[in-house]
Design an enzyme around this catalytic site. Structure first.
Site, short mmCIF file in Angstrom:
data_model
loop_
_atom_site.label_atom_id
_atom_site.label_comp_id
_atom_site.label_asym_id
_atom_site.label_seq_id
_atom_site.Cartn_x
_atom_site.Cartn_y
_atom_site.Cartn_z
N ARG A 93 9.02 -34.06 37.89
CA ARG A 93 8.86 -35.42 38.45
C ARG A 93 8.28 -35.33 39.86
O ARG A 93 7.44 -36.15 40.24
CB ARG A 93 10.21 -36.14 38.47
CG ARG A 93 10.10 -37.51 39.14
CD ARG A 93 11.38 -38.29 39.10
NE ARG A 93 11.24 -39.56 39.80
CZ ARG A 93 12.17 -40.50 39.87
NH1 ARG A 93 13.32 -40.33 39.25
NH2 ARG A 93 11.96 -41.61 40.53
N ASN A 147 12.31 -42.20 29.50
CA ASN A 147 11.06 -42.65 30.10
C ASN A 147 9.92 -41.67 29.82
O ASN A 147 10.18 -40.53 29.47
CB ASN A 147 11.24 -42.81 31.62
CG ASN A 147 11.77 -44.18 31.98
OD1 ASN A 147 11.42 -45.17 31.36
ND2 ASN A 147 12.62 -44.22 33.00
N CYS A 169 15.07 -50.47 27.63
CA CYS A 169 14.98 -50.09 29.04
C CYS A 169 16.05 -50.81 29.84
O CYS A 169 16.38 -51.97 29.55
CB CYS A 169 13.59 -50.44 29.58
SG CYS A 169 13.36 -50.10 31.34
N ASP A 170 16.58 -50.15 30.87
CA ASP A 170 17.64 -50.75 31.68
C ASP A 170 17.13 -51.62 32.83
O ASP A 170 17.89 -52.37 33.42
CB ASP A 170 18.57 -49.67 32.23
CG ASP A 170 17.89 -48.74 33.22
OD1 ASP A 170 16.64 -48.70 33.25
OD2 ASP A 170 18.60 -48.03 33.96
N HIS A 200 8.23 -52.07 31.85
CA HIS A 200 7.97 -52.00 33.29
C HIS A 200 6.75 -52.84 33.68
O HIS A 200 6.09 -52.56 34.67
CB HIS A 200 7.76 -50.54 33.75
CG HIS A 200 9.03 -49.75 33.78
ND1 HIS A 200 9.08 -48.44 34.21
CD2 HIS A 200 10.30 -50.08 33.47
CE1 HIS A 200 10.31 -47.99 34.12
NE2 HIS A 200 11.07 -48.97 33.68
N TYR A 265 8.33 -53.40 38.81
CA TYR A 265 7.33 -52.34 38.72
C TYR A 265 5.90 -52.85 38.82
O TYR A 265 4.98 -52.07 39.03
CB TYR A 265 7.51 -51.55 37.41
CG TYR A 265 8.64 -50.56 37.44
CD1 TYR A 265 8.41 -49.22 37.71
CD2 TYR A 265 9.95 -50.97 37.23
CE1 TYR A 265 9.45 -48.30 37.74
CE2 TYR A 265 11.00 -50.06 37.26
CZ TYR A 265 10.74 -48.73 37.52
OH TYR A 265 11.78 -47.83 37.56
#
Length: 442
Positions: A93, A147, A169-170, A200, A265
């Site tokens: 990441r 993700n 998705c949270d 997102h 997002y």
């Protein structure tokens, strides 16, 4: 009431202890007979799992517990697979975020080139888990919140079209809780929402009080206009500055279309230059997490293991993750719960690609889900979504075809990248960084 067997895929995640505690808090509506953990990183999982095992023995000794790296052991005799894997972990990441920033492009976990790099790693991992489930427990459901959900969902739609997987998705859950607080409500479950978009990448179009149908949008709009998703807490008092900035900046995203309430997002696509300016190329969100939650959770796990007791445990139930139980309960008990899922459009958004994986409200029951149609969407959102869904499809094309060209096209098409030259430079660096994870591109 039947008790269920669950495997948490991604057992070594820092979120796993919070998921376990959350599951225990909801045993009254979703009884559990067995929890398993599965991860391909034995050492990392062992630390988390042994601490969770001590907690379970002391607080829910009736629940059978084990952890393993063996797929047959993990996926045999399970009703639900709860998947939150991170292929490459936080080390990758960090590269997803820092490589684009070298070229003045935003570095983010699920958006832009970083999200595409992560997607290229995640597709194979999610498909592998799905195949294990279908081999050893073909009647189980996989609840996937790994993700980048949009790319993963497109891959499973295309490559495993008949699988029992639901992608969720949270982030909308978290934002709806904030909206509920704006209206003085105790829970998002007191609201009924209409929403459309991609993961997102979406907008709320209607939010009403469940009890009487009254319109809550005017109150939420007024708050968003002044504060974004901030709830009166000064940004400097938030534990993580990056999230405070994101919640505050939603005010500027909202300004583009005051008739709707945006997902946070969207800032990365609508204000990418500002996102870059607010980024430190030497210390990104991945570094924040590694220096924060990662150290805190593993330190607490080791303390519990050394003490042999979970007394004075600092684990906290991941309260907003109760949406996972909502989803499992809806499938198990046919509750017809209304939830936002990532599903094939198929006309639910009337004037949009029927094959796109869209995020919309659905009714969930024992046979899966029924989509709630959202009608036609405005030109502004439709144009943004068409560009972004093309990016997601090209990434999956690239993974399936091992195509350098398709991934270059995806990065060039992203609204976060302004030049095909820059896209190529980022891609070439990404290929080197991901040599152990991506299919070989040609």
């Amino acid at each position: 009431m039947k008790a269920y067997s669950i495997v948490i895929a991604g057992g070594g995640s820092t979120f796993t202890p919070g998921i376990v505690l959350m599951l225990l808090e909801h045993m009254d509506r979703f009884p559990i007979r067995q929890i398993k953990m599965y991860d391909n990183d034995a050492q990392r999982q062992q630390t988390v799992a042994e601490a969770c095992g001590i907690y379970l023995k002391e607080h829910a000794p009736q629940i059978a517990f084990c952890y393993t790296t063996d797929p047959e052991t993990a996926f045999t005799d399970v009703d639900f697979v709860m998947a939150h894997i991170r292929v490459g972990k936080y080390a990758m990441r960090e590269k997803d975020e820092k490589i684009p920033l070298k070229y003045g492009v935003l570095g983010q976990e699920t958006c832009g080139p970083g999200g595409m790099a992560y997607g290229m790693r995640s597709i194979g991992g999610v498909l592998e888990i799905l195949d294990y489930m279908e081999k050893y427990s073909p009647e189980a459901w996989m609840l996937n919140y790994s993700n980048p959900a949009a790319i993963v969902a497109e891959a499973t739609r295309r490559l495993r079209p008949h699988s029992r997987i639901l992608n969720i998705c949270d982030m909308p859950v978290d934002l709806e809780e904030k909206m509920a607080r704006m209206c003085g409500l105790d829970s998002r479950k007191e609201m009924v929402v209409r929403y459309f978009g991609l993961n997102h990448f979406g907008w709320w179009t209607s939010i009403r009080r469940k009890s009487d149908g009254s319109d809550l949008m005017p109150q939420i709009r007024e708050h968003m206009k002044k504060n974004g998703y901030m709830d009166g807490i000064p940004p400097q008092e938030h534990a993580e500055t990056s999230w405070a900035e994101t919640f505050e900046m939603a005010r500027d995203v909202y300004a583009l279309d005051p008739d709707t309430i945006p997902n946070t997002y969207l800032k990365y696509y609508l204000y990418p230059d500002r996102a870059v300016r607010h980024s430190n190329p030497d210390y990104t969100r991945a570094n924040e997490v590694m220096d924060g939650r990662e150290k805190t959770v593993f330190s607490e796990c080791r303390r519990i293991i050394e003490a042999g007791s979970s007394a004075n445990c600092n684990f906290q139930a991941d309260a907003h993750a109760s949406y996972i139980v909502d989803l499992a309960e809806a499938l198990a008990h046919n509750t017809q719960q209304r939830m936002l899922l990532i599903v094939p459009n198929g006309g639910a958004i009337e004037n949009f690609d029927p094959d796109a994986m869209v995020e919309i409200p659905c009714l969930v029951g024992s046979n899966g889900y029924e989509k709630i149609c959202q009608g036609r969407i405005p030109t502004f959102q439709k144009g943004l979504m068409e560009q972004q869904v093309a990016v997601e499809k090209l990434v999956v094309d690239a993974w399936c075809e091992h195509s350098y060209q398709k991934l270059w096209q995806a990065m060039t098409l992203s609204k976060t990248v302004w030049s095909a030259d820059v896209a190529k430079q980022i891609l070439d660096d990404m290929i080197v960084a991901n040599k152990d994870y991506w299919p070989e591109l040609h």
